[in-house]
Design an enzyme around this catalytic site. Structure first.
Site, short mmCIF file in Angstrom:
data_model
loop_
_atom_site.label_atom_id
_atom_site.label_comp_id
_atom_site.label_asym_id
_atom_site.label_seq_id
_atom_site.Cartn_x
_atom_site.Cartn_y
_atom_site.Cartn_z
N GLY A 128 -1.95 -65.89 40.73
CA GLY A 128 -2.11 -65.39 42.10
C GLY A 128 -2.84 -66.41 42.95
O GLY A 128 -3.80 -67.03 42.50
N THR A 183 -9.54 -67.45 41.27
CA THR A 183 -8.93 -66.12 41.36
C THR A 183 -9.84 -65.26 42.22
O THR A 183 -11.08 -65.30 42.07
CB THR A 183 -8.75 -65.45 39.98
OG1 THR A 183 -8.49 -64.05 40.19
CG2 THR A 183 -9.95 -65.57 39.07
N ILE A 184 -9.23 -64.47 43.08
CA ILE A 184 -10.07 -63.59 43.91
C ILE A 184 -10.81 -62.58 43.03
O ILE A 184 -11.82 -62.05 43.43
CB ILE A 184 -9.25 -62.85 45.00
CG1 ILE A 184 -8.21 -61.91 44.40
CG2 ILE A 184 -8.62 -63.84 45.96
CD1 ILE A 184 -7.64 -60.91 45.42
N ASP A 185 -10.28 -62.33 41.83
CA ASP A 185 -10.91 -61.34 40.94
C ASP A 185 -12.28 -61.79 40.43
O ASP A 185 -13.06 -60.97 39.96
CB ASP A 185 -10.01 -61.06 39.73
CG ASP A 185 -8.73 -60.34 40.13
OD1 ASP A 185 -8.57 -60.03 41.32
OD2 ASP A 185 -7.87 -60.11 39.26
N MET A 213 -8.02 -55.23 44.95
CA MET A 213 -7.51 -55.79 43.70
C MET A 213 -8.64 -55.90 42.67
O MET A 213 -9.80 -55.75 43.00
CB MET A 213 -6.86 -57.14 43.95
CG MET A 213 -5.49 -57.02 44.58
SD MET A 213 -4.71 -58.61 44.78
CE MET A 213 -3.07 -58.11 45.31
N ARG A 244 -7.87 -56.38 38.46
CA ARG A 244 -7.07 -55.82 37.38
C ARG A 244 -7.95 -55.26 36.27
O ARG A 244 -7.85 -54.10 35.93
CB ARG A 244 -6.20 -56.95 36.83
CG ARG A 244 -5.10 -56.49 35.98
CD ARG A 244 -4.21 -57.64 35.65
NE ARG A 244 -3.10 -57.72 36.57
CZ ARG A 244 -2.51 -58.85 36.91
NH1 ARG A 244 -2.93 -59.99 36.46
NH2 ARG A 244 -1.48 -58.83 37.72
N GLN A 272 -6.23 -59.16 51.28
CA GLN A 272 -7.51 -59.67 50.78
C GLN A 272 -7.37 -61.05 50.13
O GLN A 272 -8.37 -61.71 49.86
CB GLN A 272 -8.13 -58.68 49.80
CG GLN A 272 -7.43 -58.55 48.48
CD GLN A 272 -7.66 -57.21 47.84
OE1 GLN A 272 -8.75 -56.93 47.35
NE2 GLN A 272 -6.64 -56.37 47.80
O1 F6P Z 1 -4.50 -62.39 39.71
C1 F6P Z 1 -5.30 -61.79 40.62
C2 F6P Z 1 -4.70 -60.60 41.28
O2 F6P Z 1 -5.27 -60.65 42.52
C3 F6P Z 1 -4.95 -59.26 40.56
O3 F6P Z 1 -6.12 -58.63 40.93
C4 F6P Z 1 -3.75 -58.46 40.95
O4 F6P Z 1 -3.48 -57.42 40.05
C5 F6P Z 1 -2.69 -59.48 40.98
O5 F6P Z 1 -3.30 -60.67 41.43
C6 F6P Z 1 -1.49 -59.11 41.79
O6 F6P Z 1 -0.78 -60.24 42.15
P1 F6P Z 1 0.80 -60.41 42.13
O7 F6P Z 1 1.36 -59.23 42.86
O8 F6P Z 1 1.00 -61.71 42.82
O9 F6P Z 1 1.19 -60.45 40.70
#
Ligand code: F6P
Length: 347
Positions: free
Chosen positions: A17, A132-134, A176, A178, A279
């Site tokens: 992402g 990663t934003i996470d 977001m 995960r 975000q």
């Molecule tokens: O990888 C980071 C993230 O922001 C997760 O929090 C989220 O589930 C995921 O990307 C969703 O991204 P995409 O729709 O691009 O797979």
């Protein structure tokens, strides 16, 4: 005098992402590389670019004008070269053909896990940069993209709070995250949210209903409930179905399901927004750009020192190398921040 280095040519890729700040990392890499006269190529769309020998020359001329742009000028993908037999050999051949001395992989858990395996399996020096934003990469307190994303989420909560206060309604804000709730926790606390739901905390939806009832009885009719998409213990309808090449299930949707549930139980209009990709984008904050530039420069320095299989980590206020293998996996919200969530919200 220019630093002497045996490093002549390196590749860079951005996987997983995207976030705001990646282009600034690329700029940091190019700045340092120019100092040391290292040629840099950027692979298109992450590991897919390495597999397909699809790349572009990277230089300051390309990165200078995009330092403050979100996304990645290299493109990204969730390609997993370990999913299909024979692909690692293709990477080995391409890296040799291109005469690369090193590779910098910028990304989150999945991208860095592949990077670590490549460092073990190939004759190639690999350095990772957490992005990663996470903010959930282990061994580092900070991942590129996190600051801008919480800035975006806080701005969004502040925007919708006024509307909800005017209408005396609660609102569920889905963010977001995960497996880890860093965005929900830090942005939620910063925006003084009344309720924050994290994957790291057990969640009892009936308890939330009771606490909201209590708030309403006390005349607090407008509450912000921040929920991380990965919160467990509440079955919800997913907006999108499917999994990616790393087996990650699409999660988004809990916010809307929770809104429906609360509305039904409380018999009171409740709003919901899913912040989704809003975000992840937007002009990177100044802090983000500064950090990203520093991460990029440090990665080149490590390669120049001949280091391999390391990640640039931000720890105790400075950038330092950590073994890439230790950075694979997921880092949850720290106990200190979880304690803040417990103490500063109403659940
Ligand atoms: O990888 C980071 C993230 O922001 C997760 O929090 C989220 O589930 C995921 O990307 C969703 O991204 P995409 O729709 O691009 O797979």
């Amino acid at each position: 005098m220019k630093p002497q280095s045996s490093l002549k040519k390196i590749g860079v890729l951005t996987g997983g992402g995207d976030s705001s700040g990646i282009n600034a990392v690329l700029h940091g890499i190019c700045l340092e590389a120019r100092q040391a006269e290292i040629e840099v190529i950027g692979f298109i769309d992450g590991w897919a670019g390495v597999l397909g020998k699809n790349y572009l020359p990277l230089s300051l001329e390309k990165t200078f004008s995009v330092v403050n742009n979100s996304g990645t000028i290299l493109g990204t993908s969730r390609t997993n070269p370990y999913k299909q037999k024979g692909q690692v050999q293709v990477i080995a051949k391409n890296v040799k053909d291109l005469a690369l001395d090193g590779l910098i992989a910028i990304g989150g858990n999945d991208t860095l896990t592949v990077a670590s395996k490549i460092a073990n399996d190939l004759e190639l020096k690999v350095v990772g940069i957490p992005q990663t934003i996470d903010n959930d990469v282990p061994q580092t307190d900070y991942c590129v993209g996190f600051n801008t994303s919480i800035h975006n989420v806080v701005a969004a909560i502040n925007n919708v709070r006024a509307t909800c206060q005017s209408h005396k309604e609660d609102i569920v804000v889905e963010v977001m995250g995960r497996e880890s709730g860093w965005i929900a926790a830090v942005a939620g606390l910063t925006a003084s949210s009344e309720f924050i739901l994290l994957p790291e905390m057990s969640f009892d939806v009936l308890n939330l209903v009771e606490k909201l009832k209590l708030r309403h009885e006390q005349n607090f009719n407008s509450n912000v409930i921040v929920v991380a998409e990965g919160v467990k213990g509440f079955d919800h309808h997913k907006i999108e179905a499917g999994t990616d090449a790393f087996g990650n299930v699409m999660l988004a949707g809990i916010g809307l399901s929770l809104r429906d549930y609360l509305q039904d139980k409380l018999q009171k209009k409740t709003r919901a927004i899913v912040l989704s990709y809003i975000q992840r984008g937007g002009v990177p904050t100044a802090y983000e750009v500064f950090m990203a530039l520093s991460f990029g420069r440090k990665a080149i320095k490590l390669l120049q020192e001949g280091q391999n299989n390391l990640m640039v980590a931000y720890k105790d206020g400075c950038l330092k190398p950590v073994p890439l293998a230790l950075a694979c996996g997921t880092k949850g919200v720290s106990p200190e921040v979880i304690a803040m969530v417990r103490e500063m919200t109403f659940l």
